[in-house]
Design a protein around this motif. Structure first.
Motif, PDB file in Angstrom:
ATOM      1  N   VAL A 138     -18.458 -39.005   9.514  1.00  0.00           N
ATOM      2  CA  VAL A 138     -18.947 -38.592   8.203  1.00  0.00           C
ATOM      3  C   VAL A 138     -18.762 -39.761   7.254  1.00  0.00           C
ATOM      4  N   GLY A 139     -19.878 -40.316   6.813  1.00  0.00           N
ATOM      5  CA  GLY A 139     -19.821 -41.410   5.842  1.00  0.00           C
ATOM      6  C   GLY A 139     -20.547 -40.984   4.586  1.00  0.00           C
ATOM      7  N   GLY A 140     -20.574 -41.858   3.606  1.00  0.00           N
ATOM      8  CA  GLY A 140     -21.257 -41.531   2.356  1.00  0.00           C
ATOM      9  C   GLY A 140     -22.753 -41.772   2.428  1.00  0.00           C
TER      10      GLY A 140
ATOM     11  N   ARG B 282     -15.439 -41.506   6.142  1.00  0.00           N
ATOM     12  CA  ARG B 282     -14.633 -40.629   5.292  1.00  0.00           C
ATOM     13  C   ARG B 282     -13.883 -39.633   6.161  1.00  0.00           C
TER      14      ARG B 282
ATOM     15  N   ARG C 156     -11.875 -41.581  -0.910  1.00  0.00           N
ATOM     16  CA  ARG C 156     -13.210 -41.514  -1.494  1.00  0.00           C
ATOM     17  C   ARG C 156     -13.714 -40.073  -1.552  1.00  0.00           C
ATOM     18  N   VAL C 157     -13.071 -39.242  -0.749  1.00  0.00           N
ATOM     19  CA  VAL C 157     -13.319 -37.799  -0.862  1.00  0.00           C
ATOM     20  C   VAL C 157     -11.960 -37.114  -0.969  1.00  0.00           C
ATOM     21  N   SER C 158     -11.957 -35.858  -1.372  1.00  0.00           N
ATOM     22  CA  SER C 158     -10.693 -35.154  -1.591  1.00  0.00           C
ATOM     23  C   SER C 158     -10.052 -34.758  -0.262  1.00  0.00           C
TER      24      SER C 158
ATOM     25  N   TYR D 156     -11.589 -31.486   0.977  1.00  0.00           N
ATOM     26  CA  TYR D 156     -12.843 -31.655   1.718  1.00  0.00           C
ATOM     27  C   TYR D 156     -12.552 -32.089   3.140  1.00  0.00           C
TER      28      TYR D 156
ATOM     29  N   VAL E   5     -13.596 -30.003   6.606  1.00  0.00           N
ATOM     30  CA  VAL E   5     -14.532 -30.570   7.579  1.00  0.00           C
ATOM     31  C   VAL E   5     -13.846 -30.808   8.920  1.00  0.00           C
TER      32      VAL E   5
END
Lengths: 705, 273
Positions: free
Chosen positions: B173-175, B183, B250-252, B255, B259
């Motif tokens: 999972v990337g941006g 991420r 970069r993500v919480s 999250y 995931v």
């Protein structure tokens, strides 16, 4: 396709493809002093003093005390100081510059410089800001009555985030004293005369000229900010009596230059007998610490706040509020994306509430030729939205997909498709073109029969160095290689106005056409001849009064319809773009390939704005996303299959029917994107952008529970 | 500052590293070039043939530490699950020069190849003039930006088993689709022996200071049939849910938690558990 639309090889093709094109950072450094800015590390405070380290020979500091004229950068208002004097208002605000021959030493000296600041509490939340830079209100019809008589009133709040222009070339400027005592300021910019007028005030003289260097992208980010950077280098070169160059590194550029205004908008919408009868719209833009372009950005946002719909009763209020953050400014779309997103989205939500397909509901409200605009002006020309909707629906298979995806979906991947409509007012807002800019352009025919375009509009990738000569060559009936357009220099060219508002081709391009006709009439071989033309406002325009926002804000409009299809991964929240379709009416394309490049590029920026481009500041007012690992823009791998059609509705006062193009393709994307995502999420209401994978996961998790 | 060196062979590289321990090993340079350190002292290892190449030896695959990702992608020996991860690293130019040593050498739990190495119980070989050490990857990673590498040592080889699992699942999972720092990354591997679970390997990358793999939790399902494992599935998932302390980046963290658990459940479901 008209002859003029046939694509040619761009005039700047060779130099850009081979890498021989010389940008401001590429000039020989010999004898040039490197400038670096000493910036505030505090978001707000009283500036008590500056302790500079001992300067080695050949190095010096530059502060407000060195400004020979007035320490104010002329933009719209003049509140931005060249160098901070009494206070600092945002993190990164320039307080001084250090110049010297060796970049490393200059950097060290900047690090050793100590700013003495009495810290004050910064204002970071626009809802808590009590400094209102600009406050506008306008009405149409009788909104009070309409709300009173409404069957139902819908209310919703929307927000949009920052967007960084992310041009390839960072801000950069160079000032060089010339032999005749004048100073030449040259660099990366959109508007030579904006920079000229700023430097004039700062130097307090006319002993200078401004030249645009090849500019690696602008997107609005080089509309106002270069005036600040040019003022800084001009003062430094004036003091040092030597050439000075200031080029921002990427972090500086991301963190400390203007971006698209974040916004919060509140909509109240009255519905009676299934029709929207009134809107009460409240718009708040985060202006940042100084006013720069906020007034005009806000004006545009307010004027299009009711979208492409014929809403008989309106009250629209808007404020640009001060915060202790970097001043925000122009970015392709200029305030319009911040209101088209909410108006399109709330229209969809109302339709859903009424059990109608959003597109069907919206079509019942579309403006048409002869209708009154939000500001009681008129849509003077045909509105091709109905045809364009059909073009996009057909290309994308919209109706079938929309219906299919509205049925209950299961499995890991879910799909959605959305569509939105918008316009972009072509050219400067209001009476600016007539009262403020008063564009003048010239053609100079040399003895050898070559023709030189004399205008002030900057090539920033949108193709003006090609399209202006193309129009002239076309009209004169001579080969394109006989007509050229050098980088504008205020010492040589008249003020044909700024490179903004999608105006250059429509307004100045039309001057080119008329100039060429004029020149053709008097053409004499072997003689040098000059012809001049001035802007004339078309006679049909209903004069705009800015005090009450009444009249034609724009002479005509470019129109856009776009559809986005996405596939949501319910395990990760990732949203894959399955396709993006659009129909754009920018009038007659002056060059098919150039216009298509603009349309696709703008669409992509719109997709980034809607989904992944996320920037914010922390509790101290510091922007954390200051590199391209943290501020994500789409890569070539993220470019979806884009299907763009040009729908041509000719504008009689633009060259061969051309109207504003550059900004249009970005403006309407967020609403289409969000509508697609919303469908994939099973109809969840979305009222902010960017809508990220993390946002999607929050919605998925809510459903899990 | 001792300057930089281009050794001719491994021996010279080891000698130099012993003599000048401050030398920074430079493989593809995809991180170091960006760092743009002032006056660096580099030991250029990326072109040393002794440290490159992929070979298969009795049930094992040895990957020279300086092998680039593109070279690995072109190799018929490299297992598909590794290729799944490599093809998503950055962009072609970076894959052409980025190496296995470099990916693990900076000690990041976001390293895409390292996750596969965790899942496969890779062994990292490090060498110095004093000799060589073979370290299981989970011991090699000590913490964030912290690896078990002495100042005179360089990474020379990565060894993974040549296995062909019945089922695996890799997710990144990337941006965005390219040039995206992970991420969240997930690898699950399931190996069966007749109708019993021989091994199950579950690793999570980019969600914590180190790559996460709980072998004691994995044991819970080993030796069970899939039907038996199904009965323990909730308990198994809950063990991860309770134990994983994920970091905010970069993500919480929230999250990441949601995931990772979803990906774990999906892996089990698709693996027939």
């Amino acid at each position: 396709m008209k002859d003029i639309s046939k694509s040619v090889v761009r005039k700047d093709h060779e130099e850009k493809i081979t890498g021989s094109c010389k940008y401001v950072a590429d000039y020989d450094s010999k004898g040039v002093l490197i400038g670096k800015l000493v910036r505030s590390k505090k978001a707000h405070g009283k500036l008590i003093g500056i302790n500079f380290p001992k300067m080695p020979n050949g190095y010096m500091s530059v502060t407000y005390e060195d400004v020979p004229g007035i320490n104010e950068v002329h933009i719209v208002k003049d509140d931005t100081p060249v160098f901070a004097k009494d206070s600092v208002e945002y993190i990164g605000e320039p307080v001084a510059m250090i110049i010297g021959p060796d970049e490393k030493i200059v950097n060290e000296l900047v690090k050793e410089t100590e700013l003495i600041i009495d810290e004050l509490e910064p204002v970071l939340d626009i809802l808590k800001s009590d400094t209102v830079f600009f406050d506008y209100e306008y009405t149409k019809g009788d909104h009070v009555k309409a709300f009173k008589e409404a069957d139902k009133v819908y209310e919703e709040t929307f927000s949009t985030g920052y967007q960084e222009q992310a041009y390839l070339e960072t801000q950069g400027m160079m000032a060089e004293p010339e032999e005749d005592g004048k100073i030449l300021v040259h660099g990366s910019m959109q508007c030579v005369y904006y920079v000229h007028n700023a430097v004039k005030k700062v130097l307090g003289s006319d002993d200078f000229h401004i030249r645009q260097d090849p500019t690696g992208g602008g997107f609005g980010g080089k509309e106002a900010w270069p005036s600040i950077v040019a003022s800084e280098v001009a003062v430094a070169a004036y003091k040092a009596k030597k050439p000075v160059r200031l080029v921002f590194d990427r972090r500086e550029d991301l963190e400390f230059t203007s971006k698209r205004h974040p916004s919060i908008t509140h909509y109240r919408v009255a519905v009676k007998n299934g029709r929207v009868t009134a809107m009460d719209i409240d718009v708040k833009f985060n202006a940042g610490a100084y006013t720069t372009l906020s007034a005009v950005v806000l004006q545009r946002g307010l004027i299009c706040a009711d979208g492409v719909y014929n809403i008989p009763n309106l009250i629209v209020k808007g404020k640009a509020l001060k915060t202790n953050t970097v001043p925000n400014g122009a970015y392709r779309g200029f305030g319009a994306p911040q209101t088209f997103f909410p108006v399109e989205t709330i229209m969809s939500h109302i339709a859903q509430d009424m059990g109608k397909e959003p597109l069907e509901f919206k079509r019942e409200h579309l403006v048409k030729q002869g209708d009154m605009t939000s500001t009681s002006g008129m849509y003077h020309f045909p509105v091709p939205l109905e045809d364009m909707i059909e073009e996009v629906a057909k290309a994308s298979g919209f109706y079938e997909k929309r219906k299919k995806y509205s049925e209950k979906q299961s499995g890991r991947y879910r799909r959605g498709i959305g569509i939105s409509m918008h316009f972009h007012g072509a050219g400067f807002t209001g009476a600016g073109e007539r009262d403020l800019i008063k564009a003048v352009a010239k053609l100079k025919k040399h003895k050898d029969g070559t023709v030189e375009v004399l205008a002030a509009n900057g090539e920033i990738g949108q193709g003006l160095r090609t399209t202006f000569p193309k129009i002239v060559a076309h009209e004169l009936g001579i080969p394109l290689d006989r007509v050229y357009y050098n980088w504008p220099d205020t010492g040589k060219v008249p003020d044909s106005g700024p490179t903004v508002a999608s105006r250059s081709l429509m307004v100045v391009g039309e001057l080119m056409r008329r100039l060429a006709i004029k020149l053709k009439e008097i053409w004499k071989d072997g003689e040098e001849q000059i012809v001049e033309e001035r802007f004339r406002e078309p006679s049909f325009v209903i004069p705009f009064n800015l005090d009450i926002f009444q009249g034609d804000a724009y002479p005509t409009y470019a129109w856009g319809v776009q559809a986005v299809e996405i596939e949501l991964d319910t395990l990760t929240g990732l949203m894959k773009n399955l396709g993006t379709w659009a129909s754009f009416d920018v009038g007659t394309p002056a060059d098919y390939n150039i216009v298509m490049g603009q349309m696709e590029g703008g669409l992509l920026q719109g997709l980034g704005y809607s989904s992944m481009e996320k920037m914010d500041y922390d509790k101290n007012g510091r922007i954390r996303n200051n590199n391209f690992s943290d501020y994500l823009i789409p890569t070539s791998m993220d470019v979806p299959n884009m299907n763009v059609q040009l729908h041509v509705e000719e504008y009689p006062d633009g060259p061969y029917g051309a109207k504003g193009a550059g900004e249009l393709p970005l403006v309407g994307v967020p609403a289409a994107y969000v509508e697609a995502v919303s469908q994939a999420l099973g109809g969840v209401r979305i009222n902010h952008i960017p809508f990220t994978q993390e946002d999607a996961m929050k919605e998925i998790a809510k459903k899990d529970e | 500052m001792v300057g930089s060196f281009i050794p001719k062979n491994k021996k010279e590289a080891l000698d130099l590293k012993a003599k000048y321990t401050e030398l920074i090993p430079y493989s593809g340079g995809t991180d170091l070039m960006v760092e743009n350190r002032k006056n660096p002292s580099y030991l250029f290892l990326g072109k040393l043939n002794e440290l490159k190449g992929i070979k298969k030896t009795d049930g094992k695959i040895e990957i020279g530490a300086e092998t680039t990702f593109t070279e690995a992608l072109e190799s018929p020996i490299i297992p598909q699950m590794m290729k799944d991860a490599l093809i998503l690293i950055a962009a072609p130019a970076i894959r052409n020069t980025g190496t296995f040593a470099g990916n693990i050498g900076n000690g990041s739990a976001k390293a895409d190849s390292a996750l596969i190495e965790y899942g496969l119980d890779a062994v990292i070989t490090v060498e110095s003039v004093r000799g060589e050490r073979n370290i299981p990857i989970e011991d090699f990673y000590l913490g964030r930006k912290h690896i078990d590498l002495n100042e005179d040592e360089i990474i020379t080889k990565i060894t993974i088993p040549d296995i062909h699992p019945d089922f695996y699942s890799y997710e990144k999972v990337g941006g965005r689709k390219a040039l995206a720092i992970s991420r969240i990354a997930f690898l699950g591997i399931l190996e069966m022996e007749s109708d019993k679970i021989k091994s199950i390997s579950v690793s999570f990358g980019a969600v914590s200071e180190k790559i996460i793999r709980y072998k004691d939790v994995e044991k819970m399902l080993i030796g069970l049939t899939k039907e038996e494992a199904k009965a323990k599935k909730d308990e198994f998932v809950k063990a991860y849910e309770d134990r994983m302390q994920l970091t905010e980046g970069r993500v919480s963290a929230d999250y990441r938690k949601k995931v990772t658990i979803k990906l774990l459940k999906e892996f089990l479901k698709n693996g027939g558990i």
